[in-house]
Design an enzyme around this catalytic site. Structure first.
Site, PDB file in Angstrom:
ATOM      1  N   CYS A 179      -5.037  -3.462   2.504  1.00 18.07           N
ATOM      2  CA  CYS A 179      -4.804  -3.521   3.945  1.00 18.07           C
ATOM      3  C   CYS A 179      -6.068  -3.756   4.770  1.00 18.07           C
ATOM      4  O   CYS A 179      -6.607  -4.837   4.759  1.00 18.07           O
ATOM      5  CB  CYS A 179      -4.038  -2.278   4.398  1.00 18.07           C
ATOM      6  SG  CYS A 179      -3.044  -2.628   5.872  1.00 18.07           S
ATOM      7  N   GLU A 203       0.856  -1.192   0.000  1.00 19.36           N
ATOM      8  CA  GLU A 203       0.000   0.000   0.000  1.00 19.36           C
ATOM      9  C   GLU A 203       0.901   1.255   0.000  1.00 19.36           C
ATOM     10  O   GLU A 203       1.973   1.257   0.610  1.00 19.36           O
ATOM     11  CB  GLU A 203      -0.820  -0.061   1.306  1.00 19.36           C
ATOM     12  CG  GLU A 203      -1.769   1.061   1.560  1.00 19.36           C
ATOM     13  CD  GLU A 203      -2.499   0.857   2.920  1.00 19.36           C
ATOM     14  OE1 GLU A 203      -2.102  -0.036   3.721  1.00 19.36           O
ATOM     15  OE2 GLU A 203      -3.471   1.588   3.174  1.00 19.36           O
ATOM     16  N   LYS A 261      -9.429   2.171  -2.057  1.00 19.01           N
ATOM     17  CA  LYS A 261      -9.657   1.455  -0.791  1.00 19.01           C
ATOM     18  C   LYS A 261     -11.049   1.726  -0.213  1.00 19.01           C
ATOM     19  O   LYS A 261     -11.454   2.888  -0.058  1.00 19.01           O
ATOM     20  CB  LYS A 261      -8.586   1.879   0.217  1.00 19.01           C
ATOM     21  CG  LYS A 261      -8.564   1.084   1.523  1.00 19.01           C
ATOM     22  CD  LYS A 261      -7.355   1.506   2.376  1.00 19.01           C
ATOM     23  CE  LYS A 261      -7.192   0.662   3.622  1.00 19.01           C
ATOM     24  NZ  LYS A 261      -5.989   1.056   4.392  1.00 19.01           N
TER      25      LYS A 261
HETATM   26  C1  ACM Z   1      -4.047  -0.139   7.126  1.00 13.80           C
HETATM   27  O1  ACM Z   1      -5.147  -0.302   6.594  1.00 13.80           O
HETATM   28  N1  ACM Z   1      -3.045   0.430   6.478  1.00 13.80           N
HETATM   29  C2  ACM Z   1      -3.795  -0.602   8.504  1.00 13.80           C
END
Ligand code: ACM
Length: 264
Positions: A142, A38, A109
């Site tokens: 993530c 990420e 995301k």
């Molecule tokens: C995250 O979503 N970077 C912990």
């Protein structure tokens, strides 16, 4: 199919150095699909919305994205890479997919973690699958792992390999991915970053230990907590099409959706 992860420590705000690190690490590898962490272009701890906006770039025209696409072209492989994406006035925590013929698509995301809510806009796009070399893959980022629906919906859409770009700070994900893969009978590549990042009074430690997980929850490859490395394994993605755990139980056909209505 050779699938793998690249684990490294992105340097905050140092786009060119991050590109160089990735170029160096990928120089001698051979893979069909490589997943990167990420926010690989920017680092993680922003101190203002303005800073996030300035360090983010348009996809696919930004310099970092173009450099990664060039690697995908040269190496004739597919890459999923996490990136701070600028789109109009907004900044997204995104991942993009590129292949031998260039840019393919972006995923923004869905579930923003903690202070990410200060810098990034929440996505308004659904989870999607893409077919590469005849294999369906899905992208997530993530904290999406914490919501089982993310991997479930990708798996129900036919994803065989989940590409999971990560900047993990909690110790649970690697263990959780065992269950996520088992309950969906899919492969997953969790590409995490490493290192301590300190910006002003804020400091975070990222846990490394990137992991490739198999359809029975087996750990096919894992990295150390702090090394910058690439690990690649060979899988048969067709294994993920078989949702039978024994001759009498098919975990997708036997879902009792009439009892799950409250989920939606
Ligand atoms: C995250 O979503 N970077 C912990």
């Amino acid at each position: 199919m050779k699938i793998g992860f690249l684990q490294f420590k992105p340097l905050f705000g140092e786009v060119n150095k991050n590109i160089s690190k990735i170029q160096k690490l990928t120089r001698n590898i051979k893979a069909d699909l490589l997943v990167m962490p990420e926010l690989s272009n920017s680092g993680y701890i922003f101190t203002s919305k303005k800073e996030a906006f300035e360090l983010a770039e348009p996809v696919p025209t930004g310099a970092f994205t173009r450099a990664i696409i060039e690697i995908a072209r040269k190496k004739k492989m597919y890459i999923v890479c996490g990136i701070a994406e600028r789109e109009g006035k907004n900044v997204y925590n995104s991942a993009f997919l590129a292949g031998p013929k260039g840019f393919i698509d972006t995923y923004k995301k869905a579930h923003l973690f903690y202070n990410e809510k200060l810098w990034f806009k929440k996505s308004n796009t659904p989870f999607k699958v893409h077919t590469i070399k005849g294999v369906k893959i899905g992208m997530m980022i993530c904290f999406d792992w914490f919501f089982p629906e993310s991997m479930r919906v990708l798996s129900l859409k036919g994803a065989q390999v989940i590409c999971h770009c990560a900047n993990l700070v909690m110790p649970y994900c690697q263990k959780a991915m065992v269950t996520r893969c088992l309950e969906n009978r899919v492969f997953a590549v969790t590409a995490n970053r490493t290192g301590q990042e300190t910006r002003g009074k804020k400091s975070l430690h990222f846990t490394g230990m990137s992991q490739i997980t198999g359809i029975n929850g087996e750990i096919l490859s894992t990295a150390g907590a702090s090394e910058e490395t690439i690990k690649i394994v060979t899988i048969n993605p067709r294994d993920a099409l078989n949702k039978n755990i024994n001759p009498k139980n098919n975990i997708f056909k036997e879902r009792r959706v009439e009892f799950y209505r409250d989920l939606a």
